[in-house]
Design an enzyme around this catalytic site. Structure first.
Site, PDB file in Angstrom:
ATOM      1  N   LYS A  21      -9.735  -9.118   6.855  1.00 54.24           N
ATOM      2  CA  LYS A  21     -10.437  -9.631   8.032  1.00 54.24           C
ATOM      3  C   LYS A  21     -10.438  -8.600   9.147  1.00 54.24           C
ATOM      4  O   LYS A  21      -9.572  -7.724   9.194  1.00 54.24           O
ATOM      5  CB  LYS A  21      -9.791 -10.923   8.526  1.00 54.24           C
ATOM      6  N   HIS A  71       0.840  -1.202   0.000  1.00 55.03           N
ATOM      7  CA  HIS A  71       0.000   0.000   0.000  1.00 55.03           C
ATOM      8  C   HIS A  71       0.875   1.252   0.000  1.00 55.03           C
ATOM      9  O   HIS A  71       0.654   2.186  -0.765  1.00 55.03           O
ATOM     10  CB  HIS A  71      -0.900   0.024   1.240  1.00 55.03           C
TER      11      HIS A  71
END
Lengths: 192, 286
Positions: free
Chosen positions: A104, A37
């Site tokens: 998650k 990222h």
């Protein structure tokens, strides 16, 4: 509701989906954790080209266990904790137009804001269910940025019926896990 | 003998990574029977995954953890001088063979060592006992649950009520991040380091195993039901099962301090043991 989505998906298709719905994904999924990222956003700022078009794939918060014989094989590929990517996800969705993020544990307010403003959803795969996830991966299409190490690299997977994924953030401002957590925190403060 | 112990360590890690212990699996199955909707489906996915991992000999979670060992070594155990090296070799071997995800990263450069070894890694907790045997427990510790660790230095005046409040509020704040249903280890007393060490060691207990101290056992049960009343549920998606058990270990404290350490295990509560006797024979222990 339950949806089967074929990537790439458009904004209209995403906007039909509500938090609490179940989705299954077909197409290309690319893994990206903290460092991927960070690097992708850095490349964007510097105007460098990226090895993947993040608008056409689902981004998967996952650091898989891979093994190379002649080609790469997936051993285990469950999701990692998405909250660490909260630092980057708003800019990521804004700059790259990603429509589906999978991980998650859920994500926070900034990611939910990006989902609302730019038409994206966040969905949770069962944490740790690594063998189950690996079974949905039909092919390893490639790997980029392997210099970041096995867990942090961009792994490009072709998936079939990747799911069930529980949508926890929709494009309308709902954030299921944050609602559950806020209720839990409120309750916790009054137990003892 | 060093090679033999290294092989045994690699086998031990293989068992820990691929075969969830019976007490944990039973607790997950019982929870699934009591849940409905998304919570039931999530637990069913977890149990399906546990079965597939065992059948296929694959790690049940892609985060194969930080290799952590708890050792009880006899004063007269003849191989004590080679244990540490054998464990490091065993970890390298397991990383290639199983395989494990390389999880040891240099804190300054960010470089991954590639073989799960590095400064203080694998980490070994040493304990000594009489005799010529040795017990080794492997606990590959996942990062998601480790990130839910906490230490708070309470004021002694806050007492046990303050301890309970801290544990419940902290675990509520963690939500689904540590992959619930979790096992929560709590260390109370000692200094800061002692509380954390005890919290981690508490995770070695089997599900359902209560503290020998009757008062502490009551607190364990009280905390377990409090955590399960929060509604966080499996993976933070809502439900009745947030925690499978709470284990507390205690130490006497300094009059001015009341340290509380929290260590958390995810549902993939991986731990397996071996015993090595003085003759070099090796036995598996669940």
């Amino acid at each position: 509701m339950e949806y089967r989505l074929n990537l790439p998906v458009g904004r209209e298709e995403i906007e039909r989906i509500k938090a609490g719905d179940i989705i299954y994904v077909n197409g290309i999924v690319v893994t990206a954790r903290d460092e991927a990222h960070e690097r992708a956003l850095e490349y964007f700022r510097e105007g460098k080209s990226l090895p993947v078009d993040f608008s056409r794939v689902a981004v998967y918060h996952c650091g898989p266990v891979m093994k190379k014989n002649e080609e790469w094989h997936v051993i285990a590929a469950g999701p990692t904790t998405s909250r660490r990517m909260e630092l980057f996800e708003y800019d990521f969705i804004k700059n790259f137009g990603t429509r589906i993020i999978v991980g998650k544990g859920g994500m926070g307010e900034k990611t939910a804001k990006a989902c609302r403003e730019y038409g994206a959803i966040y969905a949770a795969f069962t944490g740790g269910a690594a063998v189950l996830a690996a079974n949905a991966i039909k092919k390893v299409k490639g790997v980029e940025w392997l210099d970041l190490g096995m867990p942090e690299a961009l792994w490009i997977f072709e998936v079939e019926n990747f799911g069930p994924l529980v949508v926890t953030i929709d494009a309308h401002g709902n954030n299921l896990t944050e609602e559950i957590k806020n209720k839990a925190m409120e309750k916790a403060s009054s137990i003892f | 003998m060093k090679d033999k112990i290294a092989e045994a360590i690699a086998d031990l890690l293989f068992r820990a990574e691929t075969d969830l212990s019976e007490d944990v699996e039973n607790a997950l199955r019982k929870a699934m029977e009591e849940e409905e909707g998304i919570a039931k489906a999530t637990l069913s996915n977890i149990l399906k995954n546990v079965e597939l991992a065992r059948e296929q000999g694959k790690p049940m979670c892609q985060d194969t953890g930080t290799p952590t060992f708890f050792i009880k070594v006899g004063y007269d155990f003849p191989y004590r001088h080679i244990l540490k090296e054998a464990i490091i070799e065993g970890v390298k071997l397991a990383t290639k063979k199983i395989p494990l995800r390389p999880n040891a990263v240099d804190v300054v450069t960010g470089k991954n060592s590639g073989d799960n070894t590095g400064h203080h890694i694998p980490y070994i907790h040493w304990d000594f006992m009489a005799g010529d045997e040795c017990y080794i427990t492997a606990m590959p510790k996942g990062g998601g649950s480790e990130n839910a660790s906490a230490l708070k230095m309470l004021k002694p005046g806050e007492g046990m009520k303050g301890v309970k409040k801290f544990v419940v509020e902290h675990m509520a704040m963690m939500g689904g991040d540590p992959c619930p249903p979790t096992v929560v280890g709590v260390g109370i007393g000692g200094g800061g380091d002692i509380a954390m060490e005890l919290a981690k060691k508490a995770l070695l207990r089997k599900i359902g195993e209560r503290s020998h101290d009757g008062e502490i056992a009551k607190v364990e049960e009280e905390l377990l039901s409090a955590l399960n009343s929060l509604g966080i549920g499996p993976m933070g998606l809502g439900g009745k099962t947030t925690c499978l058990d709470v284990h507390i270990e205690i130490a006497h404290r300094h009059p001015a301090s009341l340290p509380v350490g929290i260590a958390v295990q995810c549902w993939a509560n991986r731990r397996k043991s071996i015993k090595i006797d003085g003759g070099g024979n090796i036995w598996n222990i669940d």
